[in-house]
Write an enzyme that holds these catalytic residues in place. Sequence first.
Site, short mmCIF file in Angstrom:
data_model
loop_
_atom_site.label_atom_id
_atom_site.label_comp_id
_atom_site.label_asym_id
_atom_site.label_seq_id
_atom_site.Cartn_x
_atom_site.Cartn_y
_atom_site.Cartn_z
N GLY A 1 0.84 -1.21 0.00
CA GLY A 1 0.00 0.00 0.00
C GLY A 1 0.87 1.25 0.00
O GLY A 1 1.82 1.34 0.78
N ASP B 1 -0.34 2.23 8.37
CA ASP B 1 -0.88 1.44 9.49
C ASP B 1 -0.04 1.51 10.78
O ASP B 1 -0.55 1.23 11.85
CB ASP B 1 -1.00 -0.04 9.09
CG ASP B 1 -1.91 -0.24 7.89
OD1 ASP B 1 -2.76 0.64 7.64
OD2 ASP B 1 -1.77 -1.27 7.21
N ASP C 1 4.87 -4.77 6.08
CA ASP C 1 5.30 -6.13 6.42
C ASP C 1 5.26 -7.11 5.24
O ASP C 1 6.11 -7.99 5.15
CB ASP C 1 4.55 -6.68 7.65
CG ASP C 1 3.05 -6.70 7.47
OD1 ASP C 1 2.57 -6.18 6.45
OD2 ASP C 1 2.37 -7.26 8.35
N ASP D 1 2.10 -0.54 11.79
CA ASP D 1 2.05 -1.87 12.42
C ASP D 1 3.37 -2.63 12.32
O ASP D 1 3.38 -3.85 12.22
CB ASP D 1 0.91 -2.70 11.78
CG ASP D 1 1.07 -2.84 10.27
OD1 ASP D 1 1.92 -2.14 9.69
OD2 ASP D 1 0.35 -3.66 9.68
N ARG E 1 1.16 -5.17 -5.21
CA ARG E 1 1.35 -6.34 -4.35
C ARG E 1 1.51 -7.49 -5.34
O ARG E 1 0.51 -8.07 -5.78
CB ARG E 1 0.14 -6.56 -3.45
CG ARG E 1 -0.22 -5.35 -2.57
CD ARG E 1 -1.29 -5.73 -1.55
NE ARG E 1 -2.10 -4.61 -1.11
CZ ARG E 1 -1.81 -3.79 -0.09
NH1 ARG E 1 -0.71 -3.96 0.58
NH2 ARG E 1 -2.63 -2.82 0.25
N ARG F 1 -5.64 -1.99 8.89
CA ARG F 1 -5.61 -3.45 8.75
C ARG F 1 -5.88 -4.09 10.11
O ARG F 1 -6.94 -3.85 10.65
CB ARG F 1 -4.27 -3.91 8.16
CG ARG F 1 -4.39 -5.23 7.42
CD ARG F 1 -3.07 -5.63 6.85
NE ARG F 1 -2.70 -4.91 5.66
CZ ARG F 1 -3.10 -5.22 4.45
NH1 ARG F 1 -3.88 -6.26 4.25
NH2 ARG F 1 -2.72 -4.52 3.41
N THR G 1 4.19 2.71 5.62
CA THR G 1 2.79 2.25 5.64
C THR G 1 2.01 3.16 6.57
O THR G 1 2.54 3.58 7.61
CB THR G 1 2.64 0.79 6.12
OG1 THR G 1 1.26 0.56 6.46
CG2 THR G 1 3.47 0.46 7.34
O1 F6P Z 1 -1.69 -1.31 4.54
C1 F6P Z 1 -2.29 -0.13 4.15
C2 F6P Z 1 -3.76 -0.33 3.90
O2 F6P Z 1 -4.31 0.92 3.49
C3 F6P Z 1 -4.56 -0.89 5.07
O3 F6P Z 1 -4.86 0.07 6.04
C4 F6P Z 1 -5.76 -1.46 4.37
O4 F6P Z 1 -6.33 -2.51 5.12
C5 F6P Z 1 -5.20 -1.96 3.07
O5 F6P Z 1 -3.97 -1.27 2.86
C6 F6P Z 1 -6.06 -1.77 1.87
O6 F6P Z 1 -5.45 -2.36 0.79
P1 F6P Z 1 -5.89 -2.15 -0.72
O7 F6P Z 1 -5.50 -0.76 -1.13
O8 F6P Z 1 -5.13 -3.18 -1.48
O9 F6P Z 1 -7.37 -2.33 -0.76
#
Ligand code: F6P
Length: 328
Positions: A15, A132, A107, A134, A76, A176, A130
């Site tokens: 992300g 998050d 991560d 985390d 990803r 997340r 990130t």
């Molecule tokens: O890891 C960053 C994040 O924005 C999280 O907070 C969220 O759960 C996820 O990515 C969303 O991912 P995507 O953009 O692939 O829907």
Amino acid sequence: MKKPIKKIGVITSGGDAPGMNAAIRAVVRACAYYKIKCIGFYRGYQGMIDGDYIEMDARSVKNIISAGGTVLQSARSQEFRTKAGRKKAFESLKKAEVDGLILIGGDGTFTGGVVFGKEFDIPFVGIPGTIDNDIAGTTSTIGYDTALNTVVEAIDKIRDTASSHNRLFFIEVMGRDAGFIALNAGVGAGAEEILIPEEDLGLDRLLESLKRSKRSGKTSSIVVVSEGDKIGKNVFELAEYVKEHLPEYEARVSVLGHMQRGGNPTCFDRVLASKMGVKAVEFLLDGESNVMVGFVNGKILTTNIEDAIKREHEINKELLRISDILSI
Ligand code: F6P
């Protein structure tokens, strides 16, 4: 003897987060300062597999310190999860004569880097990016501070309409499986209740707390719900449940979504990314590998990257207690 590093490859993966561009800029400029070459692969590991990269010099990163998103784009990559994909990536690194990697991401990015580093001989340093927050081994990840400010601003605006209509709002925020954004933005915006995955408040206590709010004379309320919360209901079900049990409340839901990942980085994130980018290059040149740079007690230090992924970044639950006191 270790091979000297003459060329570094950099990626942004997973992300995107505000401040990733400031980190790219710092990596590229530090390489220029130390007179080593730098190339940026597009779309994270996928660009490494496809050999899709751009040569980066000091001028190529002008005016990006303030920009959200990532000029190298992100992905990803599913292909990188396969051994064949990783082999292709390594071959393209060899072809491009890359001697070391800097991985900017969360991560998932670091997990990929650890597997890759065990299979192929390529030193790498991670930079935590990130929203998050985390990741263990750093008090703050790049993008987290900006996301907090974005969320606080959004909640402030929702508060205006909530109080005009005497409504209860459930606001879902990202994170997340971690509650950092919810907890800190919730306190910053003066939320009445904050639901995070690290602490199960329970439905009964939530109802009790909302009843208490009404009794104390509050006419509108904000409940911040972390997307990974474990109360057993999603934010829409939660609003329905409360409407059923407390019909005196007019409840609405707002899911903030991906706007939390966008926008110009705050000064804190720009400075953090600048420090981390320079130090990541210096650590790589000093022969370090398999580490992540982190911001700890005001200093940029390294942590073993596997440790950073496996260890939980503990949230400060004391802040929940503070929030309870302040939402009286
Ligand atoms: O890891 C960053 C994040 O924005 C999280 O907070 C969220 O759960 C996820 O990515 C969303 O991912 P995507 O953009 O692939 O829907």
